[in-house]
Design a protein around this motif. Sequence first.
Motif, mmCIF file in Angstrom:
data_model
loop_
_atom_site.group_PDB
_atom_site.id
_atom_site.type_symbol
_atom_site.label_atom_id
_atom_site.label_comp_id
_atom_site.label_asym_id
_atom_site.label_seq_id
_atom_site.Cartn_x
_atom_site.Cartn_y
_atom_site.Cartn_z
ATOM 1 N N GLN A 129 0.872 -1.175 0.000
ATOM 2 C CA GLN A 129 0.000 0.000 0.000
ATOM 3 C C GLN A 129 0.908 1.223 0.000
ATOM 4 N N TYR A 130 0.558 2.219 -0.800
ATOM 5 C CA TYR A 130 1.370 3.439 -0.818
ATOM 6 C C TYR A 130 0.618 4.568 -0.127
ATOM 7 N N VAL A 131 1.295 5.254 0.783
ATOM 8 C CA VAL A 131 0.720 6.456 1.407
ATOM 9 C C VAL A 131 1.694 7.615 1.169
ATOM 10 N N GLY A 132 1.213 8.649 0.486
ATOM 11 C CA GLY A 132 2.043 9.826 0.228
ATOM 12 C C GLY A 132 1.487 11.001 1.024
ATOM 13 N N VAL A 133 2.267 11.505 1.949
ATOM 14 C CA VAL A 133 1.808 12.614 2.797
ATOM 15 C C VAL A 133 2.207 13.927 2.115
ATOM 16 N N PRO A 134 1.207 14.790 1.811
ATOM 17 C CA PRO A 134 1.546 16.023 1.086
ATOM 18 C C PRO A 134 2.528 16.907 1.852
ATOM 19 N N LEU A 135 3.440 17.499 1.107
ATOM 20 C CA LEU A 135 4.315 18.526 1.682
ATOM 21 C C LEU A 135 3.500 19.799 1.864
ATOM 22 N N LYS A 136 4.055 20.766 2.605
ATOM 23 C CA LYS A 136 3.387 22.070 2.693
ATOM 24 C C LYS A 136 3.562 22.801 1.354
ATOM 25 N N ASP A 137 2.840 23.897 1.189
ATOM 26 C CA ASP A 137 2.890 24.639 -0.076
ATOM 27 C C ASP A 137 4.303 25.071 -0.463
ATOM 28 N N PHE A 139 6.890 23.343 0.038
ATOM 29 C CA PHE A 139 7.631 22.088 -0.137
ATOM 30 C C PHE A 139 8.414 21.649 1.086
ATOM 31 N N THR A 140 8.136 22.264 2.242
ATOM 32 C CA THR A 140 8.760 21.764 3.470
ATOM 33 C C THR A 140 7.928 20.593 3.995
ATOM 34 N N LEU A 141 8.541 19.820 4.895
ATOM 35 C CA LEU A 141 7.853 18.673 5.489
ATOM 36 C C LEU A 141 6.711 19.154 6.361
ATOM 37 N N ASP A 142 5.567 18.487 6.272
ATOM 38 C CA ASP A 142 4.477 18.751 7.199
ATOM 39 C C ASP A 142 4.619 17.727 8.331
ATOM 40 N N LEU A 143 5.377 18.112 9.336
ATOM 41 C CA LEU A 143 5.753 17.136 10.375
ATOM 42 C C LEU A 143 4.525 16.580 11.096
ATOM 43 N N ASP A 144 3.584 17.459 11.441
ATOM 44 C CA ASP A 144 2.380 16.973 12.157
ATOM 45 C C ASP A 144 1.631 15.953 11.307
ATOM 46 N N ALA A 145 1.459 16.290 10.025
ATOM 47 C CA ALA A 145 0.737 15.371 9.129
ATOM 48 C C ALA A 145 1.499 14.051 9.004
ATOM 49 N N MET A 146 2.825 14.141 8.944
ATOM 50 C CA MET A 146 3.658 12.928 8.838
ATOM 51 C C MET A 146 3.480 12.071 10.077
ATOM 52 N N LEU A 147 3.560 12.718 11.248
ATOM 53 C CA LEU A 147 3.500 11.950 12.500
ATOM 54 C C LEU A 147 2.137 11.281 12.646
ATOM 55 N N SER A 148 1.073 12.006 12.298
ATOM 56 C CA SER A 148 -0.225 11.326 12.455
ATOM 57 C C SER A 148 -0.409 10.240 11.398
ATOM 58 N N ALA A 149 0.122 10.445 10.202
ATOM 59 C CA ALA A 149 0.028 9.391 9.178
ATOM 60 C C ALA A 149 0.814 8.145 9.623
ATOM 61 N N ILE A 150 1.912 8.365 10.311
ATOM 62 C CA ILE A 150 2.716 7.225 10.790
ATOM 63 C C ILE A 150 1.916 6.433 11.832
ATOM 64 N N VAL A 151 1.274 7.178 12.755
ATOM 65 C CA VAL A 151 0.469 6.505 13.786
ATOM 66 C C VAL A 151 -0.676 5.734 13.121
ATOM 67 N N LYS A 152 -1.299 6.360 12.116
ATOM 68 C CA LYS A 152 -2.462 5.745 11.476
ATOM 69 C C LYS A 152 -2.076 4.532 10.614
ATOM 70 N N HIS A 153 -1.028 4.665 9.821
ATOM 71 C CA HIS A 153 -0.750 3.629 8.810
ATOM 72 C C HIS A 153 0.363 2.657 9.199
#
Length: 361
Positions: A129-137, A139-153
């Motif tokens: 399964q591929y999960v791609g977490v969008p960068l911010k506008d 192009f920096t890392l969206d750390l919060d989005a990354m961390l919650s995606a990690i917990v979820k997936h």
Amino acid sequence: MPNSYDPDQIIRPEILALSAYHVPPATGMIKLDAMENPYMLPTVLRDEIAQLVVNAPINRYPDASASSLKVSLRNALEIPDNMDVMLGNGSDEIIQIIALIVAKPDAVLMSVEPAFVMFRMIATFANLQYVGVPLKDDFTLDLDAMLSAIVKHKPAVIFLAYPNNPTGNLFDADAILKIIQVAPGIVVIDEAYHAFADTSLMDKLVQYPNLLLMRTLSKLGLAGLRLGLLVGRSEWLIQLEKMRLPYNVGIMTQLIAETVLSRTDVLLEQANIIKAERAKMYRRLAVLNGIQVFPSDANFILFRVYGASEVFEALKQRGILIKNLDGTHPLLVNCLRVTVGTPEENTQFCETLQTILSETV
Ligand code: PMP
């Protein structure tokens, strides 16, 4: 036996749905689309390579462990002694090997978006399964989005390119380290563009047991050889080695890479010229009307221009091939990516672009 076969009935549907990785024809063009180093090696080194070709025992299989080449790589790339090295037919192959060893049913491969397209493609090849977490506008890392995606997936593996392709920026190192700490699986830092950035996470390998680091010689001037490498702890590399096909690195690649690595000064000098050219090109693009140019720590520059697809086609018609990213991701609307070439190529690119822009307004 049936007298006709229907591939649609036999082949996995997700493969039928894929488009093959597209490599556009570039004969006779100024080729600024694939992040290649534009420089040939010095004649002396090429003569040395010619002798290697003459004498190579190509009737034999290559050294399966490429031990001599690995010693050269360790020295040239300052790989820590306590880390293992695995070689691949380009780093593409290493991404695939990593994906295959974690591909349990429902396992997840995670990256950011936009990122190097092979992360997503190889996830599909390996049935992940591929999960791609969008960068911010920006192009920096969206750390919060990354961390919650990690917990979820709960990704089995996360790939982050440092610097990132196609955006060219380096993500914040502290944010990456946070991701590594929180990740339940492997985190692969892909340093394909390391030669053009002034930083690396190589020294973090000792500290983080789930970290692997990937490099390639492709952007350094040896794209045609196909040699990538993975550095990490033996616990991981012993397992990965089982998935590596025997003799995946041919004898010519082994011999030539080893010879060229004895002259890393040449490669580094070329990388430095490319970095200086990148700065010049950035300044030239930044003053063009209607262009938004993004800072880069790699050997390419991303920029946004109104009507990007038309600009791309107009450049192509005038013999200059770059990469059109418009339509590949919402954050890349009207974005084009140009590889830094020789000073002459870069001048021609900038001048042609300027002409095209002045014609379309
Ligand atoms: N990683 C990244 C981020 C890349 O951009 C590329 C090439 N475009 C690769 C890996 C693959 O490089 P290679 O297979 O030539 O080593």
